[in-house]
Each structure stands twice: as structure tokens, then as C-alpha cells.
Design a protein around this motif. Structure first.
Motif: not given
Lengths: 94, 544
Positions: B325, B328, B360
């Protein structure tokens, strides 16, 4: 998709922030066939070997050769860690 | 060849350690599978040193495996050196350093195999780290040697290989839980560090974001990933690296000590209030350690006594729950940075520019794709076991399992299997083996063992193991050798961490960022423990 330069600024943007958001359209451009961005600027250090020297300890648990660093580098004019697509008025072609 | 010249097209697939870790991992898995399907195995040369108690035993083990060590050195060395050349590094310097690192790893493996070290409960991961730290902090390693200190490259290669040993079903079952737990801990840790740094110590918010991401997501790599997105000062990055590294090293020893004490002897079921299972230990380390390499040092140490459960749980939590992640985080923080954090005074000539959603993918740790691909490949192979597999076991031999090693010599000349299994069981006196058609269940073993002598029972246990195609064929001939090579990649990595961590170089930060990060640690560690051992305990206890 980029959220900047689309004309729709976030509500939280103050006049100063607005000037930051709008600045790229003023500064970005092409100079003698070269885009005025950090990647093409002589102040921008993105060579992994040089970065590992500039940031002592980086090798211990990370690397300048991985995707999390990617093509980011250090701007020696501003002493900032930046994406290669940034731009500023102190651009000097490599 | 300069990196900046390679930024387009297919070069991207060869310009970072992430991709090279995938290529090397896939090459090893490919070799292992081709060998397996050809009726052979790489297990003859994919080895790690064994245990020894005297110099004679050490000499015998070294003599037996020396050829294999040379092959491993050459196999890894050729790919590493070629990739370093493509990435623009000095190959001669790399090879010289890699040779020393490999020899150092071999010495550490043998030290860890010494019975004295076994009694001290010190495995190869911690030994590599301790020896590396001592050597690296007595005298700085020369510049040429640093070319070979590729902590991230080695650990990423190990993680791709790890994918081949982690079933896809486990990822599907425990992955969502890992994601939820990791998200809770990451958000709490990030917000704690951020608010303590900005409100209590008045640090720059971008600096706080760099520190927070280092503590909450993926250590030094997390700090760097968001550093460019928030346009942090170079010094913010340098201090972030130092603070995160110091705490990561401290947490390796702290978590290794705590989890060794908390896991019951022999991996028995938890009894005391403080007991945890190996799976819980792995999940806790995955929640509370800051860097992949540092966390793997802890769980690889635990794996020596408790099997792969800690490694599997750690990987689910850290790699799947937190690492993937990072892009993000970088994207969101880049927006927050421009809207809220940029200094007014910089409006004139400060750097600016577009940060799109492409960040991202750009910051995504690509080696994770190799990890998933390896898991998918091996899971597909495992799901297609041949229907006509038959188990064959000698009537005299040694039965080995994690807990037992038993010699047996059985006589089956007058043995009569139960009528219901007579068509599937037979004794071949000429070859001295017993044969069972298809996979034997525990209930079938119980029926076959009723009335059997003790030696016959051990032989039947061996037959049951052999009747399981996954355990006796795929695991023994393809997966276990991959695990051995994974161990080499890990030990190379842990030695690199030690050799490249110079506390003198790192001790350049002020106390404010250190205190802010420390408060984050004080939230992160107990929260990770509570979520692992109380809230999601059933999931982590089920991890094998």
C-alpha cells in the motif's frame, strides 16, 4: 489522471497554495528541446551510487536501486528529495 | 550506464532490484520445476550446512557439500553480477565483495550448526546480524565492498522464493485479516508519530510524514517512497533513515528475545498467559517491525525451531498487509503536502509539479508480484497431483519427522492387511518394500496398524508419508531445495544489515524526531500484540 492543473482546486487551497498549484503551468515548458524538469536539471542527483553516498545508512535496510526510491532524487539547489517531474525557477540544463 | 538514461520501455524491467529479484527467483523456481518434471531434483546441490559437534563432523559435512556450495556461489553470483552490471554498478567490486559475503555466510551457517550455538539458542540470522554489527562498527567497510552490500536485493530475492512455499489458499484466507490488522496499526502508528512530531515537538509536517511512514508502513523504504511525493528536505530523509534504522535494529533483538520466551518449548500449545504460537509471533513481528529485512531476521531465527509458521504469518502481515500500500500512502500524502504543508515562503521559487495517480504504481514494490507469481505457480502444481500416485516404503529404514527420528526393521512376510484395504496394499518381498495405491488417510493408517508390530507400525507410517504425493515428491524434491536457497539469500541479507549499519554514522539526529518515533513505537508494539493475540488470534494460531 492528475489532480493538478485541471482547473478544479481543492477547497482548502489558500491563495498561497493556489499559487503553488498553478505555478507549474507557468514554469513548465521546453528549453532547447529539453523539458524544464528535475530529471533534466544539473542540480538533480538521481544516480543510485551518488544517492547512497548522499544518504548514509540507506544501504543498511533499503536501497537506492529499488522501486520505492524509483527515479526520485536529491535537488542540491533546494536540498530537497523530489520526484523527477518537479520543476522550479532555478532549473539549469544538465 | 546511467540510470537516468534507462527510464523508458523495456529497460524498466531490468533497472531495479525489484525486477531482478523476480527474474532470479523465477529462474530458480523454473530450474527446480524442470528438474522435478524430468524426474530429477536440484536437492543435491541446493543445500545448507548441517549440524556438528566436533571438527571431524564439520570436516565431513564440508567435504560432502563443498561442490554444492561452489555451485550456489556461482549460480547466485553470475545473476547478481550480471544484474549489477545492467544497473550500472562496478562488477569487479561487486564480485570481490560478494565472494567475501558468501564465505562469511558459509562460516555463519557452520557456526549456527555447532551444537554450542544450538544450546545458546542462536541461529544463523541473529549470528549474521551480530557478527556483521561487530565487524562493521569496529571498522567501516571500504567503499568498494559497499557495492556488494545489497540488503534489499537479497531479501527481495528471498521473498520471491518464499512465494513458492506459501500456498495461495493461505494468502486468500489470511490475507484480508492481515490487511485489516495492518491498516489499523499503520493508521494508529502514523497518526501518533505525526501528531507527536508536529504538535509536541513542532517539527515540519513533511518531516513528520517521513518519520510516520517509516514507522507505520515499510521502514526506510517507506520514508523514501513518500519523501519525494511530499518534497521533504534531504535532511528529513537522512534523519528518517537513521531513526528508523536504529529502532529497526533494536526491535530485531527485542522481538527475537520476547518471542523466543513466549513461544512454548517445542511449539506446544499455549498454556501460560504470556504464551503465543509461532503463527502469532510472526504476525506480531509483521505488525511491529519496521523493515522487511529486519523482520525476516526475527522470524527466520524463530523458523529454525518452529518451522515456517512465523515466516508465513510475517509475510502475510508485512508484505501483503503493509508493503503493497506504499504507493497509495505516497499519493495521498503528496496531495496533503501541497494543499496543507508547503511553506508560504517557497511560493516564489520552490520546486513544484504534478503528482498523479501514476505514483501509486511507480512506488509499488514490484518484487511482490514475483512473490504472488511464485505462490500461484506452486499452488497450481500442487493442486494437480497425479491420480495414479502410489506410495512405496522400504521395510527397513529410518522414519523422520519434525519431532521423531526412528530406525525400524519390519518383517511383513506374515502381515495381513484388513480386507477393506487389501486391494490397495501389497508387500514386495523381492524388493523389500511395501506399496500403497493412492493417498493413505490417518484412518487407513490406523486400520493398517491395528495388530501390527512396533516396527511394522513405523514402516506403515513411512508408507503413509510416501503415499502423499505433495509431501514425498513435490515438497521433498522441489519446494525444500527452494527453501534452502532462500536461506542463503536471507543470511546474505542479514550479514549485509550488520555490516552496513554504522551507529556512528546514524547518530546524527536530534532528540525530537527520535522521541516522536519512540512514542510511535510505544503505541505500535502493544497494539500489534493485542490485535494479534486477542482480536485476530484464531487466524494467526491457524497459520502453519
Amino acid at each position: 489522471m492528475t489532480w493538478r492543473g485541471t482547473g478544479a482546486l481543492p477547497k482548502a487551497a489558500t491563495p498561497t497554495r493556489r499559487s503553488l498549484l498553478e505555478r507549474p503551468s507557468v514554469q513548465r515548458g521546453v528549453e532547447s528541446g529539453v523539458e524544464r524538469i528535475c530529471r533534466e536539471c544539473r542540480h538533480f542527483v538521481d544516480d543510485p551510487v551518488a544517492l547512497e553516498r548522499l544518504l548514509p545508512g540507506l544501504l543498511a535496510l533499503s536501497s537506492a536501486q529499488g522501486d520505492t526510491r524509483g527515479d526520485q532524487g536529491v535537488c542540491q539547489a533546494h536540498d530537497r528529495f523530489l520526484l523527477p517531474t518537479m520543476t522550479c525557477r532555478r532549473f539549469e540544463r544538465r | 550506464m546511467a540510470m537516468s538514461k534507462q527510464s523508458n520501455g523495456g529497460w524498466k524491467l531490468f533497472k531495479t532490484e525489484d525486477y531482478w529479484a523476480i527474474w532470479l527467483g523465477m529462474l530458480i523456481i523454473g530450474l527446480s520445476m524442470v528438474g522435478f518434471w524430468a524426474g530429477a531434483s536440484i536437492k543435491g546441490w541446493a543445500v545448507t550446512p548441517g549440524t556438528w559437534s566436533d571438527l571431524g563432523g564439520l570436516g565431513r559435512d564440508l567435504g560432502k557439500h563443498i561442490g554444492a556450495y561452489v555451485l550456489i556461489y556461482l549460480g547466485f553470483g553470475v545473476v547478481f553480477a550480471f544484474s549489477m552490471r545492467v544497473m550500472g554498478r562496478d562488477v569487479k567490486a561487486f564480485l570481490a565483495g560478494y565472494t567475501l559475503l558468501f564465505l562469511g555466510s558459509l562460516v555463519i551457517f557452520y557456526l549456527a550448526g555447532w551444537k554450542v550455538m544450538k544450546r545458546l539458542d542462536l541461529g544463523a540470522p541473529l549470528l549474521a546480524l551480530i557478527i556483521g554489527l561487530i565487524v562493521g562498527n569496529i571498522k567501516a567497510v571500504p567503499e568498494w565492498f559497499k557495492t556488494s552490500l545489497r540488503t534489499e536485493y537479497y531479501i527481495k530475492t528471498g521473498i520471491v522464493l518464499l512465494g513458492a512455499t506459501l500456498p495461495l489458499t493461505l494468502i486468500a484466507e489470511a490475507g484480508p485479516v492481515a490487511f485489516v490488522q495492518a491498516t489499523i496499526v499503520s493508521l494508529c502508528t502514523w497518526l501518533t508519530i505525526y501528531f507527536v512530531a508536529t504538535r509536541l515537538f513542532d517539527l515540519d509536517p513533511r518531516f513528520a510524514a517521513v518519520l510516520g511512514t517509516g514507522g507505520a508502513v515499510c521502514g526506510v523504504s517507506g520514508s523514501i517512497a513518500v519523501g519525494g511525493a511530499v518534497r521533504a528536505d534531504k535532511d528529513h530523509i537522512a534523519v528518517g533513515i537513521a531513526v528508523v534504522s536504529v529502532w529497526a535494529i533494536v526491535m530485531i533483538f527485542t522481538l527475537a528475545f520476547l518471542t523466543k520466551v513466549m513461544i512454548p518449548e517445542g511449539g506446544a500449545a499455549p498454556v501460560a498467559w504470556y504464551h503465543i504460537t509461532p503463527g502469532e509471533a510472526g504476525a506480531w513481528v509483521g505488525t511491529s517491525e519496521y523493515a522487511d529485512a529486519a523482520g525476516f531476521a526475527v522470524v527466520a531465527e524463530l523458523a529454525a525451531d518452529h518451522g515456517d509458521a512465523p515466516i508465513h504469518a510475517f509475510t502475510l502481515m508485512k508484505v501483503i498487509g503493509r508493503d503493497i500500500w506504499i504507493g497509495i500512502w505516497a499519493f495521498v500524502l503528496s496531495i496533503v503536502s501541497v494543499v496543507y504543508w508547503e511553506k508560504k515562503g517557497e511560493a516564489g521559487d520552490g520546486p513544484a509539479g504534478r503528482v498523479g495517480v501514476s505514483v501509486i504504481w511507480a512506488r509499488f514494490p514490484k518484487f511482490v508480484l514475483g512473490f504472488f507469481a511464485a505462490s500461484i505457480i506452486m499452488s497450481l502444481v500442487a493442486a494437480n497431483a497425479p491420480a495414479d500416485h502410489r506410495g512405496v516404503a522400504p521395510v527397513a529404514g529410518t522414519f523422520k519427522s519434525k519431532a521423531v527420528k526412528q530406525d525400524y526393521a519390519a518383517d511383513f512376510s506374515s502381515y495381513q492387511p484388513p480386507a477393506s484395504l487389501a486391494s490397495r496394499f501389497r508387500y514386495d518381498a523381492g524388493k523389500g518394500v511395501i506399496v500403497f495405491e493412492g493417498k493413505m488417510t490417518l484412518e487407513e493408517l490406523r486400520q493398517l496398524s491395528a495388530g501390527a508390530t512396533v516396527d511394522q507400525q513405523w514402516a506403515l507410517k513411512q508408507l503413509r508419508h510416501q503415499s502423499d504425493w505433495f509431501s514425498s515428491e513435490l515438497k521433498a524434491k522441489a519446494i525444500t531445495p527452494i527453501k534452502k536457497l532462500r536461506s542463503w539469500a536471507f543470511v546474505l541479507c542479514f550479514l549485509c544489515i550488520g555490516l552496513s549499519t554504522r551507529f556512528k554514522e546514524l547518530a546524527t539526529f536530534g532528540l525530537k524526531p527520535f522521541y516522536a518515533f519512540t512514542v510511535g513505537v510505544l503505541v505500535n508494539v502493544p497494539l500489534g500484540y493485542i490485535l494479534t493475540t486477542q482480536v485476530f488470534v484464531d487466524y494467526w494460531r491457524a497459520i502453519r
